[in-house]
Each structure stands twice: as structure tokens, then as C-alpha cells.
Design a protein around this motif. Structure first.
Motif, PDB file in Angstrom:
ATOM      1  N   SER A 149     -52.334  28.362  -5.787  1.00  0.00           N
ATOM      2  CA  SER A 149     -51.071  28.151  -6.509  1.00  0.00           C
ATOM      3  C   SER A 149     -51.137  28.545  -7.976  1.00  0.00           C
ATOM      4  O   SER A 149     -50.142  28.959  -8.554  1.00  0.00           O
ATOM      5  N   LEU A 150     -52.291  28.350  -8.602  1.00  0.00           N
ATOM      6  CA  LEU A 150     -52.310  28.487 -10.063  1.00  0.00           C
ATOM      7  C   LEU A 150     -53.276  29.524 -10.631  1.00  0.00           C
ATOM      8  O   LEU A 150     -53.213  29.826 -11.819  1.00  0.00           O
ATOM      9  N   ASP A 153     -51.251  32.049 -12.049  1.00  0.00           N
ATOM     10  CA  ASP A 153     -49.967  31.576 -12.565  1.00  0.00           C
ATOM     11  C   ASP A 153     -49.769  31.881 -14.050  1.00  0.00           C
ATOM     12  O   ASP A 153     -48.638  32.045 -14.506  1.00  0.00           O
ATOM     13  N   SER A 159     -44.748  28.949 -11.775  1.00  0.00           N
ATOM     14  CA  SER A 159     -44.598  27.496 -11.952  1.00  0.00           C
ATOM     15  C   SER A 159     -43.401  27.182 -12.858  1.00  0.00           C
ATOM     16  O   SER A 159     -42.700  26.199 -12.647  1.00  0.00           O
ATOM     17  N   ILE A 163     -40.726  24.435 -11.344  1.00  0.00           N
ATOM     18  CA  ILE A 163     -40.694  23.051 -11.844  1.00  0.00           C
ATOM     19  C   ILE A 163     -39.265  22.609 -12.206  1.00  0.00           C
ATOM     20  O   ILE A 163     -38.821  21.548 -11.764  1.00  0.00           O
ATOM     21  N   PHE A 176     -48.772  21.981  -6.326  1.00  0.00           N
ATOM     22  CA  PHE A 176     -49.610  23.128  -6.670  1.00  0.00           C
ATOM     23  C   PHE A 176     -51.023  22.765  -6.242  1.00  0.00           C
ATOM     24  O   PHE A 176     -51.525  21.706  -6.604  1.00  0.00           O
ATOM     25  N   PHE A 186     -47.656  25.576 -17.952  1.00  0.00           N
ATOM     26  CA  PHE A 186     -46.472  24.790 -17.562  1.00  0.00           C
ATOM     27  C   PHE A 186     -46.472  23.378 -18.137  1.00  0.00           C
ATOM     28  O   PHE A 186     -45.535  22.619 -17.915  1.00  0.00           O
ATOM     29  N   VAL A 195     -43.744  16.730  -9.270  1.00  0.00           N
ATOM     30  CA  VAL A 195     -44.565  17.952  -9.200  1.00  0.00           C
ATOM     31  C   VAL A 195     -46.030  17.523  -9.238  1.00  0.00           C
ATOM     32  O   VAL A 195     -46.539  17.047 -10.258  1.00  0.00           O
ATOM     33  N   VAL A 197     -49.895  18.100  -9.066  1.00  0.00           N
ATOM     34  CA  VAL A 197     -50.878  19.161  -9.282  1.00  0.00           C
ATOM     35  C   VAL A 197     -52.159  18.697  -8.586  1.00  0.00           C
ATOM     36  O   VAL A 197     -52.657  17.606  -8.862  1.00  0.00           O
TER      37      VAL A 197
END
Ligand code: SF4
Lengths: 380, 283
Positions: A149-150, A153, A159, A163, A176, A186, A195, A197
């Protein structure tokens, strides 16, 4: 964590005007970017060779995604044998720039290049449509199924698009899932209670030997702390737990470090999973990481679900070990076993997910999404 | 029978006019030969199949457009080709500059993905001129994907391990497992006795497994539990997929015997639960 190393970025002409393509053109030197007049040839069929797979990690294609962005987690399609959470996936690309020895993409992907989708606006409108229809239902949506996911990013900034959307629908949760420490891009959008993480985490020794090019243990813990400070809920996946001679000491260290740095209230959910992979994946793993890698060294057995797993007794012992270490510290730690058989659930932790407070919602059946309904009617 | 629409351009051609002849693989046993044909001839624009009754079907197609159709016809007549056979067909086509099938489509018709690596493996196997090995591949319908582990070896070691298949009394799955463990052990640089490369049977498989996973099965935690089963019950330690456990068998001919067995089972249960679980030995 090392910088992302990309040899080349290919941009298809119809994606050229997208925000994503424009960012890539700004960030990367000219000689690394190639604009394609026609679509990239993705006609490759079948499994990738070692060389193709490795090439695909270093070359990025910016393209439009043509199918449904929003899908149910693959574990949910194996309901008979697997206990899976109610989880949906939003794929904004495929392949990963990091390099874990056990990564399931090695047997899953047959696209010879890493992809990032330029039409995220379509993904957002697909999601928004569902959110408007069922604003009150607790859907969980993850973006880390076939891409981390990141880890990219800070380049894609996806993101920052997602968000704000989830902020409008507080009953929906965005997750994420990462092995990177890329969160700075973010953090200013927090606080945001829906959200999540989450980090897939392993002891430092396993990160060093099996999770190449990922953020190290301390970097992941530090990134999680940053997110907590900015008001993002956290989650950890101790997955895959990997057998090695000092596994008890090393997983104790991992649990103790988490306990030292976080409280049960900080971590919305914990999931545990042991090493598993498709039988044919072992060939690629051996070829790419050699026989000294722990994932190639252990005796694995074909399980009922068709995946290679450790002996059932060993799995149970590993689950119980980690589970008890958390619970002995504080019974409030919320832990579940992802992608495990119901028997393992029952034996390891002596409960069914439906009976664990805080986990009920993850397993409660939710209405089917549009593309699932249309697939069913085709089947009828 | 071949669907009629695939047989659209059938002409009778005499054998002597055939440009080149692809003889059916001689190692095919008589009863395994496809029933309809004796020979197939392939030229640049089509192929000809000679049937039992001395007639010839000649498929003259637009070579590039009709590749899919050609593969359908071909695989209909030759349903049992191995990946090594298919590479021979490809080499034959290349030799005669024929483009009647694309490699991808030809392999697809046999549910085998085409890969350059499979091609080099097949070429290497053909070069060994080992009829027993070819027969094993054909008889057991071995797919190249099942031999991928061999790619980690150099060609000399690969040959050594391929030869094992020709001396195996084991099933296909067991033989492949044996070959894979042998490969792993070679890669782990283990000193292996030459006997592991000779006649392979169940006991060799067990022996090799113990070499590959020295702390495995025999030290399973269940075996460390000293469970007593009594005279009425036969308990055997077995593995079913990822679970290992006891398969228990008993025989009773009266309610009294059944009661006795149940009492014994309860004792065994107590015995079992009083021992803590320990998986330390497992790898
Ligand atoms: S971070 Fe995840 S997706 Fe990336 S290589 Fe590792 S397991 Fe695969």
C-alpha cells in the motif's frame, strides 16, 4: 529504508495527462521515462521466469485499469476451509518494489512489469457509489493485496486521494498494509479514525534474512508511532511467522517490543499467520533465494486448502506461543488468525472469531458488491 | 471423430507426393497409437495425415491465420504427446520452415505453457538419448512444470537426477518428490552416497527424506508422548497432508469388549492430555 530503485518508467499515451504520470515525469530524470504510443504488450501468458520476475520489480508501467477496482479478498472465496475476515481489496497497481522470499506474488503474478494505475478517479467513483448505497455498514477495504500500500505512495500519493473519501464515510475502514516506513506523505491528513495503517511485521532476524529491501524493524515501529501521534489507528500482522531455530526467542522479542511501544488501545487488531504458499511457488523461491533461506529449508506439507503449510502441530504451537505472550501481558490485545482453517482457530486460541469481542464485525457477512452479484448471475 | 468443420479442405494426396514425413514416434506402443493415422506429413502450408485405409487428409490452410485450427486438428490426431514430443514437432517445423502452428498455441492444445526454458530442458533430454527416460515422461505424462526444480542445477547434475526416474519403482508423485529432495540436497552441498542415485524404492525415499529433514517426522511431538493403547487397540502413527496423528483400529464382538475398549481409550486420553505438547524438534 533504501530508496526506490526503478530502471525505467513506461507511461502509456492515454495515461499521460493523469496526475500520476505528470508526477513521475517531474520526479524521474528524462532518460528513465518512456512514453508509449500504444499499449504496453502484456500478452505474456503463464508463470514468469526468475529473470522476468526480477525485471518486473524494477520497471514501472503507468496505465489505466480496465476492470473492477473493488473486489472481495481472495480468502473469502475459500470459505469452506479458510476462516477469513470480511475484507475487500482495492487494487491500485500490481507487483512490489520490495523483495520478500515468501511473497505470494511469485506464483500469483503473470504480468511482466510493475503497474500503477493512472485512473484512480475511477476507483474513487466506484467506491463512492458503494459508500453512498451502504454508508452505515462496516466494510473494510485494503489496498495492499497485489502491491504494497505505501512503499511507492510517496511517488503516487494515492493515500492523499483515498483518505479524504473515507473521512466522509466513518463506518467504512480503509487499511494501508505495508512493510515500508513511507507515511510522511499523508500524516497531515490525520486524525482519521477509520484509516488503519498496518504493518506486516517479523523479528529483525527474519526481516534481515527474508524480507529484502523492506524497512527494518525499528523503522516500521517508528513509522507506526508517527501514525499514532497523528491520530491514525494501527494494526499489526505478524504474518508469516517463520520457523527457524531461535523462533521462540525472536518472536518473544517482537511481542515484547510491541508491548513496550504500544498499548492494546493503540492497536485495533492483530492478525497472526504462519508461512504458507502455493505448491508451485517453492520452485521460484528456491531459484531466487537459494536453499539457505528459511522458507526453503523447512518441511512443508500440502494442506486441505491446497497450500503448503507447516505441520499442523507446529502451527498450533507457534500461534499459541505468540497469542499467549500477548494475552499474558494484557487480555485486551485483539488477535485473530488470518487465512487459517477453522480447526486451527479452535485449537490454538480456543475461540471462534465470531465470539471474540471486537472481531465480530470483521467476520459478519456483508451485502455483496456489484461485481460479485454480476459474476453470480453469469454463473446461474 | 474430428468435427466436420475442421476438415473443410480435404484432398486425397498420394504418399509419394508428400514433401516430408513425420513418422509417429516409434516408441509408442501399438495399443497407444492414435487409431486413425499412421503418418503425418507437414509442409509449409499445411499438413497431411495418412489414415489406416490408405487415404490421406490434407489440410491446406492459410498458415498464420489458421494456427488455432491446425493445432486443434493436430492434437485431435495426436492426443498423447509429451512436452519433449512437442519440442520435436517444433524443431521439425522449423527445419522445414513451416508456420502452421505457433509454439504457444501448439503447447496450449496440450495444456502445457510454452517457455524457452522448457524447450531447452526438452532439447537436453532428447540429447541424452535415454529411451527409458522418454518412456517414463510419456507413460507418466510428466509436464515440464513438474521438473522446474532441475533448473537450479548444472546440466551434469541434472542428467544424474533425471536418470533416477528410469530406476524408480515409485509412483510418479513419489519419484518427482525423490528427485526434488535429491536436488535440494545437492544444492545444500550434502555428501550423498551413490546408492541414492541407483534403484529407488519406498525405503530409499524414507532414507532420503530423513537426510533432507533430519529432525522431522521421527521426532514428531506426538511420538514423544508415551501413550499406551492397550491390547484391544492398534494405533499407527500416520500423516494426512499437514496433519500427523494416530490411526486407531479395534475389533469388538460383544458389548463387554466394547466397554473394555472404551475404558482403555479413556486411559489413553488421560495419558495423552497429561503430557504437555512440545514441537521443538520439528523443522
Ligand atoms: S512487501 Fe509484500 S508484496 Fe512486497 S515483496 Fe514483500 S510480501 Fe511481496
Amino acid at each position: 529504508m533504501k530508496d526506490v530503485i526503478l530502471d525505467k518508467i513506461f507511461i502509456e499515451k492515454n495515461s499521460l495527462k493523469s496526475k500520476l504520470a505528470q508526477r513521475m515525469i517531474q520526479i524521474f530524470p528524462k532518460e528513465k521515462v518512456e512514453i508509449l504510443e500504444s499499449e504496453y504488450d502484456l500478452s505474456h501468458k503463464g508463470q514468469l521466469s526468475k529473470e522476468q520476475f526480477e525485471w518486473s520489480k524494477k520497471n514501472l508501467l503507468i496505465t489505466e485499469f480496465k476492470g473492477h477496482f473493488f473486489k472481495r479478498c481472495p480468502g473469502a472465496t475459500q470459505k469452506k476451509t479458510i476462516t477469513c475476515c470480511n475484507y475487500y481489496v482495492l487494487n491500485l497497481g500490481s507487483q512490489c518494489n520490495m523483495n520478500c522470499s515468501y511473497c505470494y506474488l511469485q506464483s500469483y503474478l503473470n504480468t511482466p512489469i510493475m503497474k500503477a494505475y493512472s485512473n484512480i478517479d475511477k476507483a474513487i467513483s466506484e467506491l463512492r457509489e458503494m459508500m453512498i448505497e451502504f454508508p452505515q455498514l462496516p466494510y473494510r477495504v485494503g489496498t495492499g493485496e497485489v502491491i504494497d500500500s505505501l512503499s511507492l505512495d510517496h511517488l503516487t500519493l494515492f493515500s492523499r486521494e483515498l483518505i479524504p473519501l473515507f473521512k466522509e464515510f466513518p463506518n467504512w475502514t480503509l487499511e494501508f498494509k505495508t512493510k515500508s516506513n513511507r507515511v510522511d506523505q499523508f500524516l497531515d491528513l490525520g486524525p482519521c479514525q477509520n484509516v488503519l495503517v498496518s504493518w506486516s511485521i517479523n523479528p529483525p532476524h527474519i526481516i534481515q534474512s527474508e524480507e529484502h529491501d523492506t524497512a527494518c524493524f525499528e523503522e516500521r515501529i517508528d513509522a507506526a508511532k508517527k501514525c499514532r501521534e497523528k491520530g491514525f489507528p494501527l494494526s499489526f500482522h505478524i504474518d508469516p511467522i517463520i520457523w527457524h531455530p531461535e523462533w521462540k526467542e525472536n518472536y518473544s522479542y517482537l511481542v515484547d517490543e510491541i508491548i513496550k511501544n504500544f498499548s492494546p488501545e493503540d492497536i485495533k487488531v492483530f492478525s497472526l499467520g504462519t508461512l504458507r504458499f502455493q505448491p508451485e511457488q517453492r520452485f521460484m523461491m528456491k531459484e531466487r533465494f537459494g536453499m539457505n533461506s528459511y522458507v526453503n529449508n523447512s518441511e512443508m506439507f500440502l494442506s486441505e486448502s491446497g497450500k503448503m503449510r507447516y505441520d499442523w502441530h507446529l502451527r498450533n504451537e507457534m500461534f499459541q506461543f505468540v497469542f499467549k505472550r500477548f494475552k499474558n501481558h494484557n487480555p485486551k490485545w485483539n488477535i485473530f488468525l488470518c487465512m487459517e482453517t477453522p480447526e486451527t482457530w479452535a485449537t490454538s486460541v480456543n475461540v471462534s472469531p465470531m465470539n471474540v469481542p471486537g472481531l465480530k464485525d470483521f467476520f459478519r457477512p456483508l451485502p455483496k458488491i456489484k461485481n460479485e452479484l454480476s459474476e453470480e448471475s453469469i454463473g446461474d | 471423430m474430428l468435427p466436420r468443420h475442421l476438415m473443410q479442405t480435404t484432398e486425397l494426396i498420394h504418399k509419394s507426393s508428400l514433401k516430408c514425413l513425420f513418422q509417429i514416434h516409434p516408441r509408442w506402443e501399438e495399443n497407444k497409437k492414435p487409431s486413425v493415422l499412421l503418418n503425418i506429413a507437414i509442409d509449409q502450408v499445411g499438413f497431411t495425415i495418412q489414415s489406416d485405409d490408405e487415404n490421406y487428409f490434407h489440410f491446406k490452410n492459410n498458415p498464420t491465420q489458421d494456427s488455432t485450427k491446425n493445432t486443434k486438428i493436430f492434437s485431435h490426431f495426436f492426443p498423447n504427446l509429451t512436452f519433449v514430443d512437442l519440442i520435436m514437432v517444433l524443431e521439425f517445423l522449423e527445419l522445414h520452415k513451416s508456420v502452421i502452428f505457433t509454439p504457444d498455441e501448439l503447447f496450449k492444445a496440450y495444456q502445457i505453457p510454452f517457455h524457452q526454458r522448457y524447450r531447452s530442458l526438452a532439447t537436453e533430454i532428447l540429447a541424452l538419448e535415454n529411451k527409458n527416460l522418454l518412456a517414463w515422461i510419456s507413460e507418466k505424462k510428466v509436464k515440464p512444470q513438474e521438473l522446474i526444480f532441475l533448473f537450479n542445477l548444472n546440466s551434469r547434475d541434472r542428467e544424474k537426477i533425471l536418470n533416477v526416474a528410469t530406476n524408480s519403482l515409485l509412483s510418479k508423485t513419489q519419484t518427482l518428490q525423490y528427485m526434488e529432495w535429491l536436488t535440494d540436497l545437492q544444492l545444500l552441498k550434502c555428501d550423498l552416497n551413490n546408492s541414492f542415485y541407483e534403484k529407488v524404492n519406498e525405503s530409499k525415499l524414507e532414507e532420503l527424506k530423513n537426510q533432507r529433514f533430519p529432525n522431522s517426522f521421527l521426532k514428531h511431538p506426538l511420538l514423544e508422548k508415551k501413550i499406551t493403547w492397550g491390547n484391544q487397540i492398534q494405533a499407527q502413527f500416520v500423516r494426512k497432508n499437514d496433519r500427523a496423528g494416530f490411526q486407531i483400529q479395534t475389533f469388538v464382538s460383544s458389548p463387554e469388549e466394547l466397554a473394555k475398549t472404551i475404558t482403555q481409550l479413556n486411559k489413553s486420553l488421560e495419558n495423552w492430555t497429561s503430557n504437555p505438547n512440545d514441537c521443538e524438534a520439528l523443522k
